[in-house]
Design a protein around this motif. Sequence first.
Motif, PDB file in Angstrom:
ATOM      1  N   GLU A 232     -25.172 -38.385   7.781  1.00  0.00           N
ATOM      2  CA  GLU A 232     -25.238 -39.880   8.188  1.00  0.00           C
ATOM      3  C   GLU A 232     -25.330 -40.411   7.773  1.00  0.00           C
ATOM      4  OE1 GLU A 232     -26.582 -39.255  11.945  1.00  0.00           O
ATOM      5  OE2 GLU A 232     -25.360 -37.577  13.049  1.00  0.00           O
ATOM      6  N   TRP A 233     -26.334 -41.007   6.992  1.00  0.00           N
ATOM      7  CA  TRP A 233     -26.854 -41.322   6.035  1.00  0.00           C
ATOM      8  C   TRP A 233     -26.324 -41.778   4.879  1.00  0.00           C
ATOM      9  CZ3 TRP A 233     -28.613 -42.632   1.396  1.00  0.00           C
ATOM     10  CH2 TRP A 233     -29.347 -43.953   1.236  1.00  0.00           C
ATOM     11  N   PHE A 234     -25.860 -40.594   4.585  1.00  0.00           N
ATOM     12  CA  PHE A 234     -25.253 -41.028   2.885  1.00  0.00           C
ATOM     13  C   PHE A 234     -23.767 -41.188   2.542  1.00  0.00           C
ATOM     14  CE2 PHE A 234     -23.250 -39.013  -0.641  1.00  0.00           C
ATOM     15  CZ  PHE A 234     -24.419 -39.483  -2.113  1.00  0.00           C
ATOM     16  N   THR A 235     -23.054 -42.589   3.248  1.00  0.00           N
ATOM     17  CA  THR A 235     -22.143 -42.112   3.572  1.00  0.00           C
ATOM     18  C   THR A 235     -21.924 -43.886   2.920  1.00  0.00           C
ATOM     19  OG1 THR A 235     -22.346 -44.406   5.437  1.00  0.00           O
ATOM     20  CG2 THR A 235     -21.654 -42.201   6.509  1.00  0.00           C
ATOM     21  N   ILE A 236     -19.688 -43.504   2.384  1.00  0.00           N
ATOM     22  CA  ILE A 236     -19.397 -44.665   1.421  1.00  0.00           C
ATOM     23  C   ILE A 236     -19.724 -45.741   1.538  1.00  0.00           C
ATOM     24  CG2 ILE A 236     -17.464 -45.910   0.781  1.00  0.00           C
ATOM     25  CD1 ILE A 236     -16.085 -43.017   1.302  1.00  0.00           C
ATOM     26  N   ASP A 237     -19.952 -46.846   3.382  1.00  0.00           N
ATOM     27  CA  ASP A 237     -20.002 -47.928   3.737  1.00  0.00           C
ATOM     28  C   ASP A 237     -22.103 -47.791   2.783  1.00  0.00           C
ATOM     29  OD1 ASP A 237     -17.624 -48.346   4.390  1.00  0.00           O
ATOM     30  OD2 ASP A 237     -18.494 -47.785   6.757  1.00  0.00           O
ATOM     31  N   ASN A 238     -22.714 -46.744   3.836  1.00  0.00           N
ATOM     32  CA  ASN A 238     -24.419 -47.276   3.097  1.00  0.00           C
ATOM     33  C   ASN A 238     -24.767 -47.600   1.960  1.00  0.00           C
ATOM     34  OD1 ASN A 238     -25.356 -47.399   5.857  1.00  0.00           O
ATOM     35  ND2 ASN A 238     -25.486 -44.802   5.827  1.00  0.00           N
ATOM     36  N   VAL A 239     -23.826 -46.792   1.342  1.00  0.00           N
ATOM     37  CA  VAL A 239     -24.111 -46.745  -0.241  1.00  0.00           C
ATOM     38  C   VAL A 239     -23.835 -48.276  -1.036  1.00  0.00           C
ATOM     39  CG1 VAL A 239     -22.697 -45.945  -2.618  1.00  0.00           C
ATOM     40  CG2 VAL A 239     -23.573 -43.966  -0.687  1.00  0.00           C
ATOM     41  N   GLU A 240     -22.330 -48.477  -0.173  1.00  0.00           N
ATOM     42  CA  GLU A 240     -21.972 -49.840  -1.018  1.00  0.00           C
ATOM     43  C   GLU A 240     -22.801 -50.872  -0.651  1.00  0.00           C
ATOM     44  OE1 GLU A 240     -18.204 -50.172   0.401  1.00  0.00           O
ATOM     45  OE2 GLU A 240     -16.853 -49.161  -1.237  1.00  0.00           O
ATOM     46  N   HIS A 241     -23.589 -50.708   0.505  1.00  0.00           N
ATOM     47  CA  HIS A 241     -24.208 -51.773   1.536  1.00  0.00           C
ATOM     48  C   HIS A 241     -26.222 -51.618  -0.019  1.00  0.00           C
ATOM     49  CE1 HIS A 241     -26.823 -53.791   3.787  1.00  0.00           C
ATOM     50  NE2 HIS A 241     -27.657 -53.267   3.908  1.00  0.00           N
ATOM     51  N   LEU A 242     -26.063 -50.578  -0.199  1.00  0.00           N
ATOM     52  CA  LEU A 242     -27.530 -50.288  -1.289  1.00  0.00           C
ATOM     53  C   LEU A 242     -26.593 -51.212  -2.631  1.00  0.00           C
ATOM     54  CD1 LEU A 242     -28.888 -47.044  -0.555  1.00  0.00           C
ATOM     55  CD2 LEU A 242     -29.903 -48.588   0.040  1.00  0.00           C
ATOM     56  N   ALA A 243     -26.048 -50.803  -2.809  1.00  0.00           N
ATOM     57  CA  ALA A 243     -24.950 -52.017  -4.286  1.00  0.00           C
ATOM     58  C   ALA A 243     -25.633 -52.558  -4.407  1.00  0.00           C
ATOM     59  CB  ALA A 243     -23.836 -51.510  -4.397  1.00  0.00           C
ATOM     60  N   GLU A 244     -25.039 -53.387  -2.845  1.00  0.00           N
ATOM     61  CA  GLU A 244     -24.762 -54.908  -2.411  1.00  0.00           C
ATOM     62  C   GLU A 244     -26.268 -55.040  -2.261  1.00  0.00           C
ATOM     63  OE1 GLU A 244     -23.201 -58.544  -2.208  1.00  0.00           O
ATOM     64  OE2 GLU A 244     -21.975 -56.582  -2.560  1.00  0.00           O
ATOM     65  N   GLN A 245     -27.420 -54.386  -1.888  1.00  0.00           N
ATOM     66  CA  GLN A 245     -28.586 -54.886  -2.381  1.00  0.00           C
ATOM     67  C   GLN A 245     -29.079 -55.180  -3.707  1.00  0.00           C
ATOM     68  OE1 GLN A 245     -30.103 -56.462   0.616  1.00  0.00           O
ATOM     69  NE2 GLN A 245     -28.210 -55.798   1.733  1.00  0.00           N
ATOM     70  N   TYR A 246     -28.736 -54.137  -4.268  1.00  0.00           N
ATOM     71  CA  TYR A 246     -29.225 -53.763  -5.439  1.00  0.00           C
ATOM     72  C   TYR A 246     -28.813 -55.108  -6.192  1.00  0.00           C
ATOM     73  CZ  TYR A 246     -29.636 -51.718 -10.353  1.00  0.00           C
ATOM     74  OH  TYR A 246     -30.331 -51.652 -11.702  1.00  0.00           O
ATOM     75  N   LYS A 247     -27.434 -55.613  -6.185  1.00  0.00           N
ATOM     76  CA  LYS A 247     -26.468 -57.053  -6.660  1.00  0.00           C
ATOM     77  C   LYS A 247     -27.825 -58.186  -6.427  1.00  0.00           C
ATOM     78  CE  LYS A 247     -22.653 -59.079  -7.857  1.00  0.00           C
ATOM     79  NZ  LYS A 247     -21.145 -59.217  -6.999  1.00  0.00           N
ATOM     80  N   ARG A 248     -28.215 -58.325  -5.260  1.00  0.00           N
ATOM     81  CA  ARG A 248     -29.076 -59.035  -5.109  1.00  0.00           C
ATOM     82  C   ARG A 248     -30.323 -59.271  -5.555  1.00  0.00           C
ATOM     83  NH1 ARG A 248     -28.138 -59.316   1.551  1.00  0.00           N
ATOM     84  NH2 ARG A 248     -25.578 -60.085   2.229  1.00  0.00           N
ATOM     85  N   LEU A 249     -31.264 -58.342  -6.333  1.00  0.00           N
ATOM     86  CA  LEU A 249     -31.372 -58.187  -7.208  1.00  0.00           C
ATOM     87  C   LEU A 249     -31.760 -58.876  -8.303  1.00  0.00           C
ATOM     88  CD1 LEU A 249     -33.010 -55.121  -6.230  1.00  0.00           C
ATOM     89  CD2 LEU A 249     -33.847 -57.434  -5.289  1.00  0.00           C
ATOM     90  N   GLY A 250     -30.481 -59.610  -8.940  1.00  0.00           N
ATOM     91  CA  GLY A 250     -29.798 -60.496 -10.228  1.00  0.00           C
ATOM     92  C   GLY A 250     -29.968 -59.222 -11.036  1.00  0.00           C
ATOM     93  N   PRO A 251     -29.667 -59.793 -11.893  1.00  0.00           N
ATOM     94  CA  PRO A 251     -29.211 -59.062 -13.135  1.00  0.00           C
ATOM     95  C   PRO A 251     -30.358 -58.667 -13.851  1.00  0.00           C
ATOM     96  CG  PRO A 251     -27.436 -61.169 -13.322  1.00  0.00           C
ATOM     97  CD  PRO A 251     -28.867 -60.909 -11.888  1.00  0.00           C
ATOM     98  N   PHE A 252     -31.479 -59.623 -14.507  1.00  0.00           N
ATOM     99  CA  PHE A 252     -32.251 -58.820 -14.552  1.00  0.00           C
ATOM    100  C   PHE A 252     -33.265 -58.032 -14.633  1.00  0.00           C
ATOM    101  CE2 PHE A 252     -37.296 -58.631 -14.493  1.00  0.00           C
ATOM    102  CZ  PHE A 252     -38.095 -58.410 -15.397  1.00  0.00           C
ATOM    103  N   ILE A 253     -32.676 -56.695 -12.766  1.00  0.00           N
ATOM    104  CA  ILE A 253     -33.443 -55.719 -12.356  1.00  0.00           C
ATOM    105  C   ILE A 253     -32.304 -54.584 -12.880  1.00  0.00           C
ATOM    106  CG2 ILE A 253     -32.822 -54.364 -10.563  1.00  0.00           C
ATOM    107  CD1 ILE A 253     -35.482 -56.259 -10.287  1.00  0.00           C
ATOM    108  N   GLY A 254     -31.769 -55.529 -13.590  1.00  0.00           N
ATOM    109  CA  GLY A 254     -30.126 -54.583 -14.066  1.00  0.00           C
ATOM    110  C   GLY A 254     -30.145 -54.349 -15.289  1.00  0.00           C
ATOM    111  N   VAL A 255     -31.323 -55.077 -16.218  1.00  0.00           N
ATOM    112  CA  VAL A 255     -31.830 -54.859 -17.326  1.00  0.00           C
ATOM    113  C   VAL A 255     -32.813 -53.678 -17.319  1.00  0.00           C
ATOM    114  CG1 VAL A 255     -32.692 -55.859 -19.512  1.00  0.00           C
ATOM    115  CG2 VAL A 255     -30.776 -56.621 -18.280  1.00  0.00           C
TER     116      VAL A 255
END
Length: 205
Positions: free
Chosen positions: A3-26
């Motif tokens: 139930e947790w591993f849904t498309i909406d939840n995964v996209e929500h996590l991706a959006e939260q990850y994006k908010r952390l900024g490019p520095f985290i991506g590096v």
Amino acid sequence: MNEWFTIDNVEHLAEQYKRLGPFIGVLFPMLEAFLPFLPLVVFVVANASAFGLWLGFLLSWLGTVIGSYLVFLLVRRFGHHPRLKRLTGGERVQSLIRWVDMRGLSPLFVLLCFPFTPSVLVNIVAGLSNIRKKFYFIVLAAGKFVMIFSMSFLGYDLRALLTSPVKMILAAVAIIVLWALGKLLENQLNKRVLRDLQDTDSSKK
């Protein structure tokens, strides 16, 4: 769990990850170079999903190149210290160092292109070899370019991937093929290392 591993939840996590900024991506791919038990493929897919294919790829590529080259430089500087002999003095590492000095950069480039080969070992061996720093940086950047782009391309559109059974199957097959090719290449190179070193030792006698 399902139930947790849904498309909406995964996209929500991706959006939260994006908010952390490019520095985290590096940062995360860079840390993986020092801590190889971390899941590099997860960081690469997260970057591609959060920042888009090209920016996500660039962040992941910069992070893993910076981290890998720092490992190389640290090993080059401190690798012969007596306290690090347990890490660098193993028979396999020493054999690979001798072989890399004989064969040059081409085998390292091939290894760096595959996501499931032990890149930390490649960085250590390169650091202990006689390869010039600038040449290894070029090979490292080129090899990681191929590897990171292939992983980013597979994972940048999570919604399409998770909603299309065909795309999911193709992605799974691609990952399995890359893993199998990486292991096959590693085994073939190990055999070639032993054969070349034995031939070299025999010619010296």
